[in-house]
Design a protein around this motif. Structure first.
Motif, PDB file in Angstrom:
ATOM      1  N   MET A 149       6.116 -39.579 123.292  1.00 39.89           N
ATOM      2  CA  MET A 149       5.925 -40.933 122.818  1.00 39.89           C
ATOM      3  C   MET A 149       5.360 -40.866 121.395  1.00 39.89           C
ATOM      4  N   ASN A 150       5.914 -41.646 120.500  1.00 41.48           N
ATOM      5  CA  ASN A 150       5.477 -41.716 119.113  1.00 41.48           C
ATOM      6  C   ASN A 150       4.747 -43.040 118.922  1.00 41.48           C
ATOM      7  N   SER A 151       3.415 -42.996 119.037  1.00 44.16           N
ATOM      8  CA  SER A 151       2.618 -44.209 118.934  1.00 44.16           C
ATOM      9  C   SER A 151       1.312 -43.884 118.217  1.00 44.16           C
ATOM     10  N   VAL A 152       0.919 -44.757 117.292  1.00 44.13           N
ATOM     11  CA  VAL A 152      -0.312 -44.543 116.539  1.00 44.13           C
ATOM     12  C   VAL A 152      -1.033 -45.877 116.367  1.00 44.13           C
ATOM     13  N   ASN A 153      -2.363 -45.823 116.450  1.00 44.06           N
ATOM     14  CA  ASN A 153      -3.218 -46.983 116.208  1.00 44.06           C
ATOM     15  C   ASN A 153      -4.260 -46.577 115.187  1.00 44.06           C
ATOM     16  N   ILE A 154      -4.388 -47.346 114.122  1.00 44.03           N
ATOM     17  CA  ILE A 154      -5.376 -47.039 113.093  1.00 44.03           C
ATOM     18  C   ILE A 154      -6.103 -48.311 112.667  1.00 44.03           C
ATOM     19  N   VAL A 155      -7.316 -48.129 112.192  1.00 41.75           N
ATOM     20  CA  VAL A 155      -8.079 -49.205 111.566  1.00 41.75           C
ATOM     21  C   VAL A 155      -8.533 -48.665 110.230  1.00 41.75           C
ATOM     22  N   GLY A 156      -8.215 -49.393 109.175  1.00 48.78           N
ATOM     23  CA  GLY A 156      -8.587 -48.939 107.846  1.00 48.78           C
ATOM     24  C   GLY A 156      -8.504 -50.067 106.836  1.00 48.78           C
ATOM     25  N   ARG A 157      -8.783 -49.704 105.579  1.00 44.48           N
ATOM     26  CA  ARG A 157      -8.761 -50.675 104.484  1.00 44.48           C
ATOM     27  C   ARG A 157      -7.578 -50.415 103.563  1.00 44.48           C
ATOM     28  N   PHE A 158      -6.970 -51.503 103.118  1.00 43.46           N
ATOM     29  CA  PHE A 158      -5.898 -51.370 102.140  1.00 43.46           C
ATOM     30  C   PHE A 158      -6.488 -50.830 100.843  1.00 43.46           C
ATOM     31  N   VAL A 159      -5.874 -49.780 100.296  1.00 46.21           N
ATOM     32  CA  VAL A 159      -6.411 -49.155  99.086  1.00 46.21           C
ATOM     33  C   VAL A 159      -5.577 -49.440  97.847  1.00 46.21           C
ATOM     34  N   ARG A 160      -4.483 -50.146  98.012  1.00 49.60           N
ATOM     35  CA  ARG A 160      -3.697 -50.557  96.854  1.00 49.60           C
ATOM     36  C   ARG A 160      -3.073 -51.910  97.143  1.00 49.60           C
ATOM     37  N   ASP A 161      -2.554 -52.509  96.090  1.00 52.78           N
ATOM     38  CA  ASP A 161      -1.930 -53.814  96.244  1.00 52.78           C
ATOM     39  C   ASP A 161      -0.756 -53.732  97.215  1.00 52.78           C
ATOM     40  N   LEU A 162      -0.546 -54.817  97.930  1.00 45.86           N
ATOM     41  CA  LEU A 162       0.539 -54.881  98.902  1.00 45.86           C
ATOM     42  C   LEU A 162       1.842 -55.202  98.179  1.00 45.86           C
ATOM     43  N   GLU A 163       2.878 -54.449  98.486  1.00 48.24           N
ATOM     44  CA  GLU A 163       4.182 -54.648  97.848  1.00 48.24           C
ATOM     45  C   GLU A 163       5.138 -55.289  98.851  1.00 48.24           C
ATOM     46  N   LEU A 164       5.306 -56.602  98.753  1.00 47.56           N
ATOM     47  CA  LEU A 164       6.250 -57.312  99.621  1.00 47.56           C
ATOM     48  C   LEU A 164       7.538 -57.527  98.846  1.00 47.56           C
ATOM     49  N   LYS A 165       8.637 -57.039  99.397  1.00 48.73           N
ATOM     50  CA  LYS A 165       9.948 -57.187  98.764  1.00 48.73           C
ATOM     51  C   LYS A 165      10.934 -57.694  99.806  1.00 48.73           C
ATOM     52  N   TYR A 166      12.037 -58.243  99.305  1.00 50.62           N
ATOM     53  CA  TYR A 166      13.087 -58.749 100.187  1.00 50.62           C
ATOM     54  C   TYR A 166      14.404 -58.059  99.852  1.00 50.62           C
ATOM     55  N   SER A 167      15.139 -57.711 100.884  1.00 56.16           N
ATOM     56  CA  SER A 167      16.461 -57.117 100.702  1.00 56.16           C
ATOM     57  C   SER A 167      17.449 -58.201 100.269  1.00 56.16           C
ATOM     58  N   LYS A 168      18.639 -57.797  99.891  1.00 54.16           N
ATOM     59  CA  LYS A 168      19.688 -58.760  99.532  1.00 54.16           C
ATOM     60  C   LYS A 168      20.002 -59.698 100.689  1.00 54.16           C
ATOM     61  N   GLU A 169      19.781 -59.200 101.915  1.00 52.45           N
ATOM     62  CA  GLU A 169      20.037 -60.012 103.114  1.00 52.45           C
ATOM     63  C   GLU A 169      18.852 -60.914 103.471  1.00 52.45           C
ATOM     64  N   GLY A 170      17.760 -60.838 102.680  1.00 47.84           N
ATOM     65  CA  GLY A 170      16.597 -61.684 102.926  1.00 47.84           C
ATOM     66  C   GLY A 170      15.580 -61.111 103.899  1.00 47.84           C
ATOM     67  N   LYS A 171      15.689 -59.828 104.237  1.00 49.74           N
ATOM     68  CA  LYS A 171      14.749 -59.191 105.163  1.00 49.74           C
ATOM     69  C   LYS A 171      13.506 -58.720 104.392  1.00 49.74           C
ATOM     70  N   ALA A 172      12.331 -59.065 104.901  1.00 49.89           N
ATOM     71  CA  ALA A 172      11.069 -58.690 104.256  1.00 49.89           C
ATOM     72  C   ALA A 172      10.711 -57.243 104.566  1.00 49.89           C
ATOM     73  N   MET A 173      10.138 -56.560 103.550  1.00 47.87           N
ATOM     74  CA  MET A 173       9.615 -55.212 103.728  1.00 47.87           C
ATOM     75  C   MET A 173       8.336 -55.092 102.905  1.00 47.87           C
ATOM     76  N   LEU A 174       7.301 -54.540 103.508  1.00 47.69           N
ATOM     77  CA  LEU A 174       6.021 -54.371 102.839  1.00 47.69           C
ATOM     78  C   LEU A 174       5.631 -52.908 102.862  1.00 47.69           C
ATOM     79  N   LYS A 175       5.109 -52.419 101.728  1.00 47.71           N
ATOM     80  CA  LYS A 175       4.579 -51.065 101.652  1.00 47.71           C
ATOM     81  C   LYS A 175       3.174 -51.122 101.081  1.00 47.71           C
TER      82      LYS A 175
END
Length: 105
Positions: free
Chosen positions: A1-27
């Protein structure tokens, strides 16, 4: 099983982008304390509504709980060496506290 749970702080700005099809992706990256002296910096990726919720309610410095799976990959660097990568593909989030709510209370 590939499962992970973490609690932490964001260390850089969130990059929200949308594909040509309108699907959201965040890194972004999350700092997770392993011990008092050791912190791991973990890259994360989220898609769809999960990505949009994270971007809407969180920013750099916020504490968040994430559940997902580890994705691995590799690429050939310019110097000819093979580099290995991993990131957590987020499938659910837990709102813990934001840096804003911690400083105002």
């Amino acid at each position: 099983m590939n499962s992970v749970n973490i609690v932490g702080r964001f260390v850089r700005d969130l990059e929200l982008k949308y594909s040509k099809e309108g699907k959201a992706m965040l890194k972004s990256s999350v700092a997770v304390s392993r011990t008092k002296e050791i912190t791991d910096f973990i890259n994360i990726v989220a898609f769809g509504k999960t990505a949009e919720l994270i971007a809407e309610y969180h920013k750099k410095g916020d504490l968040i709980g994430l559940s997902g799976a580890i994705w691995t990959g590799s690429y050939d660097a310019q110097d000819g060496t093979k580099r290995y990568t991993f990131e957590v593909a987020v499938n659910s989030i837990t709102f813990v506290k934001s840096a804003k709510s911690e400083s105002s209370g």
